[in-house]
Scaffold this active site. Structure first.
Site, PDB file in Angstrom:
ATOM      1  N   ASP A  15      -5.380  10.435  -8.344  1.00 37.36           N
ATOM      2  CA  ASP A  15      -5.776   9.588  -7.338  1.00 37.36           C
ATOM      3  C   ASP A  15      -4.770   8.703  -6.501  1.00 37.36           C
ATOM      4  OD1 ASP A  15      -6.884   8.100  -5.244  1.00 37.36           O
ATOM      5  OD2 ASP A  15      -8.435   7.242  -6.556  1.00 37.36           O
TER       6      ASP A  15
ATOM      7  N   ASP B 103      -6.950  12.820  -1.312  1.00 38.41           N
ATOM      8  CA  ASP B 103      -5.895  12.208  -2.166  1.00 38.41           C
ATOM      9  C   ASP B 103      -6.279  12.289  -3.629  1.00 38.41           C
ATOM     10  OD1 ASP B 103      -7.694  10.074  -2.306  1.00 38.41           O
ATOM     11  OD2 ASP B 103      -6.018   8.490  -2.734  1.00 38.41           O
ATOM     12  N   GLU B 104      -7.272  13.355  -4.059  1.00 45.03           N
ATOM     13  CA  GLU B 104      -7.805  13.233  -5.371  1.00 45.03           C
ATOM     14  C   GLU B 104      -7.853  14.234  -5.876  1.00 45.03           C
ATOM     15  OE1 GLU B 104     -11.427  10.725  -6.527  1.00 45.03           O
ATOM     16  OE2 GLU B 104     -11.309  10.536  -4.393  1.00 45.03           O
TER      17      GLU B 104
HETATM   18  P1  TTP Z   1      -9.177   6.372  -1.801  1.00 45.79           P
HETATM   19  O1  TTP Z   1      -8.483   7.032  -2.812  1.00 45.79           O
HETATM   20  O2  TTP Z   1     -10.545   5.690  -1.833  1.00 45.79           O
HETATM   21  O3  TTP Z   1      -8.364   5.184  -1.339  1.00 45.79           O
HETATM   22  P2  TTP Z   1      -7.068   4.880  -1.127  1.00 45.79           P
HETATM   23  O4  TTP Z   1      -6.149   5.871  -1.821  1.00 45.79           O
HETATM   24  O5  TTP Z   1      -6.514   4.372   0.280  1.00 45.79           O
HETATM   25  O6  TTP Z   1      -6.749   3.723  -2.186  1.00 45.79           O
HETATM   26  P3  TTP Z   1      -6.718   3.616  -3.910  1.00 45.79           P
HETATM   27  O7  TTP Z   1      -5.377   3.186  -4.416  1.00 45.79           O
HETATM   28  O8  TTP Z   1      -7.761   2.667  -4.204  1.00 45.79           O
HETATM   29  O9  TTP Z   1      -7.210   5.097  -4.224  1.00 45.79           O
HETATM   30  O10 TTP Z   1      -9.143   7.063  -0.194  1.00 45.79           O
HETATM   31  C1  TTP Z   1      -7.959   8.136  -0.095  1.00 45.79           C
HETATM   32  C2  TTP Z   1      -7.902   8.145   1.584  1.00 45.79           C
HETATM   33  O11 TTP Z   1      -8.974   8.473   2.204  1.00 45.79           O
HETATM   34  C3  TTP Z   1      -7.689   6.534   2.019  1.00 45.79           C
HETATM   35  O12 TTP Z   1      -6.226   6.191   2.102  1.00 45.79           O
HETATM   36  C4  TTP Z   1      -8.251   6.562   3.323  1.00 45.79           C
HETATM   37  C5  TTP Z   1      -9.030   7.890   3.380  1.00 45.79           C
HETATM   38  N1  TTP Z   1     -10.368   7.224   3.596  1.00 45.79           N
HETATM   39  C6  TTP Z   1     -11.289   7.393   4.706  1.00 45.79           C
HETATM   40  O13 TTP Z   1     -10.656   8.066   5.480  1.00 45.79           O
HETATM   41  N2  TTP Z   1     -12.506   6.933   4.699  1.00 45.79           N
HETATM   42  C7  TTP Z   1     -13.093   6.347   3.619  1.00 45.79           C
HETATM   43  O14 TTP Z   1     -14.319   5.788   3.746  1.00 45.79           O
HETATM   44  C8  TTP Z   1     -12.315   5.864   2.364  1.00 45.79           C
HETATM   45  C9  TTP Z   1     -12.899   5.100   1.275  1.00 45.79           C
HETATM   46  C10 TTP Z   1     -10.908   6.710   2.421  1.00 45.79           C
HETATM   47 MG    MG Z   2      -6.634   7.272  -3.474  1.00 44.82          MG
END
Ligand code: TTP
Ligand code: MG
Length: 427
Positions: free
Chosen positions: A37, A132-133
């Site tokens: 992630d 991103d996962e």
């Molecule tokens: P996430 O992996 O949930 O968040 P993140 O990568 O920003 O932070 P973390 O370090 O906690 O993993 O989501 C990945 C990307 O997806 C995030 O950068 C923005 C996008 N996203 C959306 O577009 N809508 C949403 O509701 C969420 C939660 C994320």
């Molecule tokens: Mg993330």
């Protein structure tokens, strides 16, 4: 799943309707799943591409002063309590120095493609889970790299040196354990949870920390005196089945490590490709007809893009954002691949019925997308008998004619009558 449960489900749940390919595992070859992630993904890309942002609170989302919300915030901004889904107005109160950057979807999707390409070098089975996962089947490969931790480290280093971004990685005996593990040491973390440590590490945590457990599932579990993951693992299956149905039983089995290790190979899961549209209303909507009219319009628009690009799709996802900025995603599979706007609309309508009824919270945004996209061929075409073939042929010709008219004269010239309603009213 009960409607109330669906309605309260959080966006990042681990549930998935996709077909799964069971794997054979033995005691000498226990399952090993790795979850990657990216850290503060959109914000990290913005910081990387604009070094003057380094060390400052960065918020990606609606522009400053807008009615928009935060898509993500970097870890500096998170120290001020800023998080995804928060209104921009609230960010301005909590962190007036935050630097606001608008969302640039195309750029992030490209980094996502690069990320998945790196991961595919490390395992033959990679399941992209969100932008991103991803899950990797590490069962047969980690020993080639010197064991699970060395394997995870090499993946993290490749991501860092090739993309100049950091990722957090979790490794465990099942998807759910790997996913929970990757969140334990964010950012730039690496957490390996061995099967014998699952209970010790996760047992005392509340059930709400399990991905996919939203507020309503939590309430159902609490009513059964189940507060922690330990409580869940010890509850009799018959009781969970009775009060929570299949969902409860699946949850407990996954925590006990009895299921959840299967990975869906990328080839089998085309859902990472999707086409859709969404619309933010000028005024929050409480009227079902207005939502349906907009849904039809969006279904037409999404399938028109598919027809242009030569795709048929199978999974329909409805997205709703309520006036309090909570966002819900709900998806279901069609019986067959299609590019027909009415088929997409009909399923999106069902999904809307699951999530929302008149009298519920006003709706701020509605979106529909189709995924599981493939090029139509004999495996992914629509099955027709002699009777339906002629109708299908006529409808296909009509849709293509309408597409051409719209290309020439604009969206409003021709559309299914109902979808024009929301356009005409300018909502
Ligand atoms: P996430 O992996 O949930 O968040 P993140 O990568 O920003 O932070 P973390 O370090 O906690 O993993 O989501 C990945 C990307 O997806 C995030 O950068 C923005 C996008 N996203 C959306 O577009 N809508 C949403 O509701 C969420 C939660 C994320
Ligand atoms: Mg993330």
């Amino acid at each position: 799943m009960m409607r109330a449960e669906v309605r309260d489900r959080i966006r990042k749940g681990v549930e998935d309707d996709s077909p799964r390919r069971p794997r054979t595992l033995s005691k000498s070859n226990p399952a090993l799943v790795l979850h990657v992630d990216m850290d503060a993904f959109f914000a990290a890309i913005e910081e990387r591409d604009n070094p003057s942002l380094k060390g400052k609170p960065v918020v990606v989302g609606g522009p400053k002063g807008s009615r928009g919300v935060v898509t993500t915030a970097n870890y500096v901004a998170r120290e001020y309590g800023v998080h995804a889904g928060m209104s921009i107005a609230e960010v301005e109160r909590r962190c007036p120095d935050a630097i606001h950057v608008s969302t640039k979807g195309g750029k992030y999707s490209w980094v996502s493609v690069q990320l998945m390409a790196i991961l595919r070098r490390y395992s033959p089975v990679v399941e992209p889970y969100s932008i991103d996962e991803a899950f990797l089947d590490a069962t047969g490969c980690s020993h080639l790299f010197g064991g699970p931790e060395a394997y995870a480290n090499q993946i993290k280093q490749a991501i860092h040196s090739e993309l100049n971004l950091t990722a957090s990685v979790g490794i465990g005996p099942s998807r759910i354990v790997a996913k929970m593990a990757s969140g334990l040491e964010k950012p730039d973390g690496l957490t390996y949870v061995k099967p014998e440590d699952v209970g010790r590490i996760f047992g005392p945590m509340t059930v709400r920390t399990i991905p996919g457990v939203g507020p309503s599932t939590e309430i159902s579990l609490n009513k059964l005196n189940i507060y922690t993951i330990d409580d869940l693992a010890q509850a009799p299956m018959s009781m969970l089945q009775k009060f929570m149905g299949k969902h409860g039983r699946d949850l407990a089995e996954t925590i006990k490590g009895k299921s959840g290790a299967e990975i869906i190979a990328m080839e089998e899961r085309a859902e990472d490709k999707s086409m859709g549209h969404e619309h933010t209303f000028h005024v929050d909507v409480t009227d079902l007809d207005m939502l349906l009219s907009r849904l039809l319009y969006l279904s037409e628009k999404a399938t028109r893009r598919m027809r242009k690009a030569g795709y048929v799709g199978r999974v329909v996802t409805l997205k709703l954002r309520t006036h309090d900025f909570r966002t819900y995603d709900h998806q279901r599979k069609l019986d067959e691949w299609t590019d027909d706007p009415l088929k997409v609309y009909e399923l999106a309508h069902e999904l809307l019925n699951d999530l929302w009824r008149p009298g519920d919270k006003p709706i701020r945004l509605i979106g529909v997308s189709v995924s599981g996209l493939v090029r139509p061929d004999e495996h992914h075409g629509v099955q027709h008998n002699l009777f339906t073939a002629a109708t299908h042929e006529r409808r296909t010709r009509l849709l293509h004619a309408v597409d051409q008219m719209k290309d020439q004269y604009g969206e409003k010239v021709l559309g299914m009558a109902a979808s024009l309603e929301s356009l005409r009213k300018g909502w």
